[in-house]
Each structure stands twice: as C-alpha cells, then as structure tokens.
Design a protein around this motif. Sequence first.
Motif, PDB file in Angstrom:
ATOM      1  N   LEU A   1       0.828  -1.205   0.000  1.00  0.00           N
ATOM      2  CA  LEU A   1       0.000   0.000   0.000  1.00  0.00           C
ATOM      3  C   LEU A   1       0.865   1.259   0.000  1.00  0.00           C
ATOM      4  N   LYS A   2       1.983   1.206   0.714  1.00  0.00           N
ATOM      5  CA  LYS A   2       2.907   2.347   0.696  1.00  0.00           C
ATOM      6  C   LYS A   2       3.362   2.648  -0.728  1.00  0.00           C
ATOM      7  N   HIS A   3       3.866   1.624  -1.408  1.00  0.00           N
ATOM      8  CA  HIS A   3       4.385   1.816  -2.760  1.00  0.00           C
ATOM      9  C   HIS A   3       3.272   2.180  -3.727  1.00  0.00           C
ATOM     10  N   LEU A   4       2.098   1.575  -3.532  1.00  0.00           N
ATOM     11  CA  LEU A   4       0.989   1.812  -4.449  1.00  0.00           C
ATOM     12  C   LEU A   4       0.458   3.239  -4.328  1.00  0.00           C
ATOM     13  N   LEU A   5       0.246   3.691  -3.094  1.00  0.00           N
ATOM     14  CA  LEU A   5      -0.390   4.993  -2.884  1.00  0.00           C
ATOM     15  C   LEU A   5       0.594   6.150  -2.981  1.00  0.00           C
ATOM     16  N   ARG A   6       1.856   5.907  -2.721  1.00  0.00           N
ATOM     17  CA  ARG A   6       2.837   6.987  -2.867  1.00  0.00           C
ATOM     18  C   ARG A   6       3.009   7.376  -4.334  1.00  0.00           C
ATOM     19  N   LYS A   7       2.594   6.493  -5.242  1.00  0.00           N
ATOM     20  CA  LYS A   7       2.620   6.836  -6.664  1.00  0.00           C
ATOM     21  C   LYS A   7       1.665   7.988  -6.946  1.00  0.00           C
ATOM     22  N   TYR A   8       0.694   8.170  -6.066  1.00  0.00           N
ATOM     23  CA  TYR A   8      -0.299   9.241  -6.239  1.00  0.00           C
ATOM     24  C   TYR A   8      -0.089  10.354  -5.207  1.00  0.00           C
ATOM     25  N   GLN A   9       1.144  10.441  -4.668  1.00  0.00           N
ATOM     26  CA  GLN A   9       1.550  11.486  -3.737  1.00  0.00           C
ATOM     27  C   GLN A   9       0.676  11.541  -2.477  1.00  0.00           C
ATOM     28  N   LEU A  10       0.166  10.402  -2.073  1.00  0.00           N
ATOM     29  CA  LEU A  10      -0.600  10.330  -0.823  1.00  0.00           C
ATOM     30  C   LEU A  10       0.347   9.934   0.302  1.00  0.00           C
ATOM     31  N   HIS A  11       0.478  10.827   1.289  1.00  0.00           N
ATOM     32  CA  HIS A  11       1.363  10.544   2.414  1.00  0.00           C
ATOM     33  C   HIS A  11       0.729   9.451   3.282  1.00  0.00           C
ATOM     34  N   ILE A  12       1.521   8.451   3.597  1.00  0.00           N
ATOM     35  CA  ILE A  12       1.014   7.269   4.299  1.00  0.00           C
ATOM     36  C   ILE A  12       1.689   7.128   5.655  1.00  0.00           C
ATOM     37  N   GLU A  13       0.884   6.883   6.686  1.00  0.00           N
ATOM     38  CA  GLU A  13       1.381   6.419   7.971  1.00  0.00           C
ATOM     39  C   GLU A  13       0.701   5.089   8.274  1.00  0.00           C
ATOM     40  N   VAL A  14       1.398   4.223   8.995  1.00  0.00           N
ATOM     41  CA  VAL A  14       0.886   2.862   9.173  1.00  0.00           C
ATOM     42  C   VAL A  14       0.721   2.538  10.655  1.00  0.00           C
ATOM     43  N   ALA A  15      -0.215   1.649  10.905  1.00  0.00           N
ATOM     44  CA  ALA A  15      -0.429   1.058  12.235  1.00  0.00           C
ATOM     45  C   ALA A  15      -0.675  -0.427  12.031  1.00  0.00           C
ATOM     46  N   GLU A  16      -0.201  -1.231  12.977  1.00  0.00           N
ATOM     47  CA  GLU A  16      -0.251  -2.672  12.787  1.00  0.00           C
ATOM     48  C   GLU A  16      -1.514  -3.314  13.336  1.00  0.00           C
ATOM     49  N   ASN A  17      -2.289  -2.603  14.157  1.00  0.00           N
ATOM     50  CA  ASN A  17      -3.528  -3.167  14.700  1.00  0.00           C
ATOM     51  C   ASN A  17      -4.439  -2.032  15.158  1.00  0.00           C
ATOM     52  N   GLY A  18      -5.614  -2.396  15.642  1.00  0.00           N
ATOM     53  CA  GLY A  18      -6.592  -1.405  16.043  1.00  0.00           C
ATOM     54  C   GLY A  18      -6.152  -0.546  17.206  1.00  0.00           C
ATOM     55  N   LEU A  19      -5.460  -1.127  18.183  1.00  0.00           N
ATOM     56  CA  LEU A  19      -5.006  -0.359  19.343  1.00  0.00           C
ATOM     57  C   LEU A  19      -4.024   0.733  18.930  1.00  0.00           C
ATOM     58  N   GLU A  20      -3.080   0.355  18.081  1.00  0.00           N
ATOM     59  CA  GLU A  20      -2.102   1.346  17.617  1.00  0.00           C
ATOM     60  C   GLU A  20      -2.783   2.425  16.786  1.00  0.00           C
ATOM     61  N   ALA A  21      -3.809   2.038  16.026  1.00  0.00           N
ATOM     62  CA  ALA A  21      -4.541   3.017  15.222  1.00  0.00           C
ATOM     63  C   ALA A  21      -5.251   4.027  16.117  1.00  0.00           C
ATOM     64  N   LEU A  22      -5.848   3.556  17.215  1.00  0.00           N
ATOM     65  CA  LEU A  22      -6.534   4.463  18.139  1.00  0.00           C
ATOM     66  C   LEU A  22      -5.563   5.478  18.737  1.00  0.00           C
ATOM     67  N   GLU A  23      -4.369   5.030  19.087  1.00  0.00           N
ATOM     68  CA  GLU A  23      -3.372   5.947  19.640  1.00  0.00           C
ATOM     69  C   GLU A  23      -3.002   7.028  18.632  1.00  0.00           C
ATOM     70  N   ARG A  24      -2.811   6.632  17.374  1.00  0.00           N
ATOM     71  CA  ARG A  24      -2.406   7.600  16.360  1.00  0.00           C
ATOM     72  C   ARG A  24      -3.534   8.588  16.042  1.00  0.00           C
ATOM     73  N   ILE A  25      -4.761   8.070  15.962  1.00  0.00           N
ATOM     74  CA  ILE A  25      -5.897   8.921  15.592  1.00  0.00           C
ATOM     75  C   ILE A  25      -6.158   9.983  16.654  1.00  0.00           C
ATOM     76  N   GLN A  26      -5.898   9.662  17.918  1.00  0.00           N
ATOM     77  CA  GLN A  26      -6.135  10.631  18.998  1.00  0.00           C
ATOM     78  C   GLN A  26      -5.067  11.720  19.067  1.00  0.00           C
ATOM     79  N   THR A  27      -3.938  11.479  18.416  1.00  0.00           N
ATOM     80  CA  THR A  27      -2.852  12.473  18.487  1.00  0.00           C
ATOM     81  C   THR A  27      -2.644  13.228  17.181  1.00  0.00           C
ATOM     82  N   LYS A  28      -3.300  12.786  16.093  1.00  0.00           N
ATOM     83  CA  LYS A  28      -3.066  13.432  14.807  1.00  0.00           C
ATOM     84  C   LYS A  28      -4.299  13.300  13.927  1.00  0.00           C
TER      85      LYS A  28
END
Length: 720
Positions: free
Chosen positions: A498-525
């Motif tokens: 997904l990183k390689h695929l979406l960066r072709k369209y200049q979409l900045h990507i950040e990743v999380a490995e599971n739901g808990l990590e996603a919740l932490e990131r969403i609350q801070t950014k």
Amino acid sequence: MQKRNYNYFLLIFFAFLLVASIIFTQTLTDKATQALQKGNIEAVETFKTSNEMQHLVNMSFTLQSRFSQISAVTRADSSDVLGDSLTLFGYNANILNEAIGRKGHIPNLKSLMDAVNAQLNLSYAVLDARQQNDARLLNNLTDSLRKSKPGEDVYRYGVLVEKFLENQLQQTLVTNSTHASQLSAYNRVLSIAAVIVVLIFTTIIVIRQWQQLVLIKELRLAREAAVKSKNAKDDFLANMSHELRTPLNSLIGFGNLLSDTPLSNTQKEYTNTIISNGYNLLHIVNDILDFSSIEAGKLRIKRIPFNLPELFEDLKRMFSALVNEKKLTYHWDIDPQTPEFIKGDPERLKQVLVNLINNAIKFTSYGGVHIHVAQLPFEKEDAYKLVFSVKDTGEGIPKEKVDLIFDRFEQLEQMTTRQHGGTGLGLSIVKSLVENMGGTVSVNSEIGLGSKFTFTAVFEKVTDAPVVTDKKAGKPSADFSGHTALVVEDNAANRVLLKHLLRKYQLHIEVAENGLEALERIQTKHYDLILMDIQMPHMNGYKAISIIREELHIHTPAIAMTAYVMENEIKRCFAAGFNDYISKPIEEPDIISKILKWMPLRSDVVRPAAAADAASGMEFFIELVGGDETVMNELLVEIQKQWALDKDALRAAAATGNAHEVARILHRIKSTFSAFGPNHPILELLKKHTITANSGAETMIRECEAFILQIDKAGAAFIS
C-alpha cells in the motif's frame, strides 16, 4: 424402534383392558342400582298397602258398629252419610285389592275381599230396610250384623294378608341390602379402576410431557449445534477467504507494481505468469465463497443498467492472452434485435460467461470458441428474455456425464483436475446463478465434436441509457499531495504494498499494525482518510471503528479493507461504522476510485518543489520506490554515504597510480547510482568517462578530481 413400538402396543392393550373393566363394572353397577331402586319402590308400596289395610280394617269396625245400632228412627241424612261411607269402604277395598293383586298371588286376599263384600251386602241391606221403614226386617238384619261381626272377619283376614306383606317386605329389604352391598363393592371397584386409569394416564401424560421437554431440549441443542456448525462453516469460509486473499493481495499487487517497472521480455513473462496464477487462485476462492452463499440462500442479484456489447468486449480482452497462447479462434456476436442496454447483474452474468468460456477454452485444443446472444419472445412487456450460447470445438462430453456436470464437485474424469485444474464447482455455480436470473441452462455435446452450452436469463428494460464510460482508459490519474492517510494493516507485505501503491499518487502514508495502535495515532493526529483491515490481532477493525465513531466521535472517512467478501460481512462493515469497503486482493483502479470518492482532490494544493524536481529529473527513481518519500530519503542517505566512501577510495587509488583499482571503483560507482536509472546524467557521465592508462599518478588524480566534480555537480540536488 421395535422396543418403542412394543411398549406402545402394550400400553394400548392395557388401556383397552382397563376401559373394558370399567364398562363391565359400570354395567353391574347399573343392574344393582336398578334392583335397589325396584326394591325400594316395592318397600314403599308395601308400607302404603299396610297403611291402607289398617285404614280398611278401621273403617270395617266403624261401619259394623254404626250399622249395628241403626234404627227406624235414624235420620235420613244419617242414612246418606252411612251410604257414602259404604261406598268409600267399597272403593278402598277395591283399590287395595288391585294394589295387592299386582304383587302376584297373595294368600287370604280372596277371603278378605269376601268378608268385605259380605259386610257391604249386609250393610246395604240394612240401609234398604231403613229406607223402606221395615222395622221387623231392619231388626233382623241388625241382629244378624251384630251376630256375624263381619268387621272381625275383615280384621282377621287383613292381619293375615298384612303378615304376608310384611314377610315379603322383609325379603325385599334383605334383597335391597344385598344389592346395596354389591353396589358399594362395584362402586369401590369402579373408583379404584378410575383412580388407576387416572394415575396411568396422568403418568403417561407426565412421561410424554417429559419426553417432549427432553425432545425440545434435544432439538434446541441440535439447533444450536446446527447454528454453531453453520457459524463454524461461515467462520471457516471467512477465515479461509481472509487467509487466502491476504497473501493474494500482496502477490497480485506486487506483481502489478513489478509489471509497471522496466523489465526484460523474460521478466515480463514471469511477472505475467505470477499475476495470472494469482487471479486463477482468486477465481477458485471466489467459486467456493459463491457456492457457500448460494447454499445459504444469501445470493443476491443486482438490478443495474449495463452495456451488453461492452461486457463482451471485456470478456474478449480477458481471454485474449489465453486464446493466443492456445492458438484458438474467439468470436462473439449479438443478434441485431437484442437491446444494447439492459438492466440486471453484469457481474453475475459475466461470472456465468467466464465459467463457460473458460471451460470451453480449457477443453479445446484446436478450433475455437463462439459466443452468440439473441432475444427470445417473452410475456412481460417490461423485461427481456435473452438466450446465450457458448460453443466450442473441444473434446466433448460423454452422454453418461451430461446429466452430472452441473452437480457440485463433479468433473468429467478423475484426471481432469490434474490435467486442467479447477474445483468442480464452476458449472454448479453457473446453474444456480442462471436460475437466480430467471433462466435455465442446458448442454448439447458429442465426443470429439465439441460442446454447446445454452442458457437463458431475464433482464429488465432500460428506459434511459446510462452514460458510457471508457473502460479502455489506462490507470487512474490522481494527485493526493497534501493529504495524509492512515493504513491499519497487520500484514507487513500489505503495508509495504500500500505504501508503494499509494505513494505513486503522492498520498502521504502512515501505518499502524492493529486497532489499538490506530486508536493511539488517531487521537494524536488528524488524518484525511483511514484504510483499515478487518482481521487483526489485539483489536480487529470492527472494534476499532466502533470506538472511533461512538467513543472518540471522530468521523474521518474510513474504508474497510476486507478479504471477507460475503454479503453479510459487507453489511457488517457498514453497520460497524465504515463508510465504504474494498475487497482483497486490492486492484489499483478500485482503491484509487474509492479514495477519490471519500477524499476528493483539492485544487489549492501545491506540490513541493523537491517532489516536482524529482518528478522531472528522477522519474525512474520515483517510480522505483513508488513515490515513497521516506524510502527516497533513506535511499538517498545511503547513496550519499556510499558516494563519500567511493570518492575517498577513488582518490586513494589515483594517488597510487593504480589504474586497475580506479576502474574497479568506477564500476562500483555505477551500482551506487543505478537507482537513478540508465538515462540519468550521472550514469551518462559514467558511460563516457575513461581513464588515461599509464599516464602517471598526477594525471590520474586530475582526471579523477574532474570526474568527482562533474558527479557532484550533476547530482547536487541529491548527493551534496
């Protein structure tokens, strides 16, 4: 089962025996009751007769006394009273005679009645003499009455008759007592039998009720087991879908990315083989899931407008490589009377045709495949009935197998799977899909002459033709510069893809490995979009999106990336809070169109200068890393470090005049800058640069320094 039937027959026999016993006892009870009633009636009548007898005797004595004292001077009214008394006496005597006579032969009854009649006759004679005023006759008759004393005769015979009646009454009472005892016994027997019957049938009812409760419990357990089995099956299919589609996503995705890079013909052939087999495996997975949906009755047929010729063009492009590989012909035609636009389920229709065409090509070694479409007469004015035929010149189907080929897991021969591949579900799915589209499917085949599959389907009429889209267009064009998306995915290969695929369209990507990590990131950014997998460790996608929506109240557009393509899972995605979903394996046009739907391009976004420079001068490098700025920066840092080492090594070799070492280092420098592509200015310099052999260390040093300066200048934006 036999034991249960035997118990039922025994129970029926016992019940019949009890009923017969009750009926017999009831009959005896009725007889005893009737006899007792008859005895009681006889006793009452005997008492009444005894009373009447006493009354008759009393009247006899009274009349005897009064008639004995009658004289000529007796008043006329007294004579009338005496006459009436005689009439009543005679009447009572007759009534008594009839009552006693009904009891049969009674001893002394005749003598009694004779005495009564004698008294009546003598008394009437006295009255006649009195009325005639015959004193002499009257005196003679009264004397005779006083001497004969008929009342005493009536009394004597009455006592005898009464004694007889008393004896008869005593016998009746004894008989009644016996009948009463019998009746009591019968009633006890009947009561006991009734109690037994009630107990037996109560026991039967209780047992049956208990059996029903046990059966209901067993049925409930069986139902729960069936539900668990069904759920286990659904869970298995869902998990299998996820586990197969997740690596397929990486396999096909990286294959497509690889196919977009400069490759040799051999590499392209290998890449196409990887992609083709990936899609074949995906087709098998889809067959299994579709068959499961059909079995569960969850298959839904859509009703959307589509272009029929366009669908056949897609099919032709889809099978072109396979047809060319086998050197077969491929033709399709649509009858001119057939409408171009119809309303139905194009994906399901395509699935039917793909199965039939794929089988036709699979089992055809020479000749080709021909597809024909025509319109049939149909009774409904707002619908069309179309007939499709797929004809091949292949091996043909044995007659004994024609009726079996539409059964699930059925193939022509056991070797078919090894020779041609497949699950044996294709034609079974075809049959089910066609029937769901309101049609039927049939086959006509001869060994060595090929096969012709024919099916019908019903489609609705389209009033307004939809806008035709150009499906021949290439990959989507989009620039998501200035946007940031969070990719939540536990599979590392899919994250990289997904990183390689979406960066072709200049979409900045950040990743999380599971739901808990996603919740932490969403609350801070803040993120413009969330791409989230469903099945992940620690916290799955359903739970994570529920918390995001219901607890954090964050409404960032979220797209579910699910390998679960069954309808109930898709509905579950929307119910959980996702805005959309995309199935794995992820196709590049699909995911870009989904992102465009929920995160439209902004016209006010200006691309960074570095990105523009990179796009203008380092297309190969950007394409290589998929536009991933992080990867670009990391790679550029490594190139800078390596170039610094290469420069020092090159200067050292030139200082010693070691031409061979200089040549070796220059070749290594080509590898250092190979990521920029063969047409980059640095690589062009490396191609043109030559070393003056045997010119001495000073000359070699000057040439190397000039070369280093040129390289630094050509790559000033990247390696300084």
